[in-house]
Design a protein around this motif. Structure first.
Motif, short mmCIF file in Angstrom:
data_model
loop_
_atom_site.label_atom_id
_atom_site.label_comp_id
_atom_site.label_asym_id
_atom_site.label_seq_id
_atom_site.Cartn_x
_atom_site.Cartn_y
_atom_site.Cartn_z
N LEU A 1 0.97 -1.21 0.03
CA LEU A 1 -0.07 -0.12 -0.07
C LEU A 1 1.02 1.34 0.07
CD1 LEU A 1 -2.74 -0.90 2.44
CD2 LEU A 1 -3.08 -1.05 0.09
N ILE A 2 2.02 1.27 0.86
CA ILE A 2 2.72 2.51 0.85
C ILE A 2 3.47 3.04 -0.36
CG2 ILE A 2 4.89 3.33 1.94
CD1 ILE A 2 3.86 2.09 4.68
N PHE B 1 1.27 3.98 -3.01
CA PHE B 1 0.97 5.41 -3.00
C PHE B 1 2.00 6.15 -3.24
CE2 PHE B 1 1.13 9.01 -0.08
CZ PHE B 1 0.07 9.68 -0.25
N LEU B 2 3.27 5.72 -3.21
CA LEU B 2 4.53 6.56 -3.50
C LEU B 2 4.47 6.85 -4.98
CD1 LEU B 2 7.07 5.52 -0.89
CD2 LEU B 2 6.08 7.84 -0.80
N THR C 1 2.06 6.62 -7.14
CA THR C 1 0.84 7.22 -7.89
C THR C 1 1.21 8.44 -8.48
OG1 THR C 1 -0.55 5.97 -6.17
CG2 THR C 1 -1.43 7.73 -7.36
N ASN D 1 5.24 11.60 -9.50
CA ASN D 1 4.26 11.11 -8.78
C ASN D 1 4.59 11.57 -7.23
OD1 ASN D 1 7.03 9.85 -7.84
ND2 ASN D 1 6.90 8.21 -8.95
N VAL D 2 3.88 10.89 -6.39
CA VAL D 2 4.05 11.26 -5.05
C VAL D 2 5.37 11.34 -4.24
CG1 VAL D 2 3.07 10.87 -2.63
CG2 VAL D 2 1.69 10.67 -4.43
#
Length: 105
Positions: A59-60, A63-64, A66, A73-74
């Motif tokens: 998940l982390i 997210f990074l 995305t 990206n993030v």
């Protein structure tokens, strides 16, 4: 055309994998997913909190990597924010009324 070049706004997108990811992004996301799959195979009979902790690496990293508007990206956004906060900033006034001498440097 008088040496005028028109470069489309998304010209860098062709250099990315699937138009969104760099090799580092895929390595990061792949390692997060791999760690999650490994933990899912090792841990048996886990309750909800343990399952959430097991899923956190995927998940982390997801997210990074995305994509974000105006940034790659993030992860790139976070790197730019940290760089802006912790690097020293010195702004020089360069207006129309200032003479550009070598002493300003």
């Amino acid at each position: 055309m008088n040496n005028n070049y028109l470069i489309p706004a998304n010209s860098k997108k062709s250099q990315l994998i699937l138009g969104f990811f760099t090799p580092l992004d895929l390595i990061l996301f792949g390692s997060g997913c791999g760690l999650t799959v490994l933990l899912l195979m090792l841990v048996r009979n886990a309750d909800l909190t343990i399952m959430i902790l097991i899923l956190l690496p995927a998940l982390i990293t997801g997210f990074l990597v995305t994509p974000v508007l105006y940034y790659h990206n993030v992860l790139q956004f976070i790197i730019n924010v940290i760089s802006f906060i912790f690097n020293t900033r010195r702004y020089y006034w360069r207006g129309w009324c200032v003479r550009y001498d070598s002493e300003d440097k």
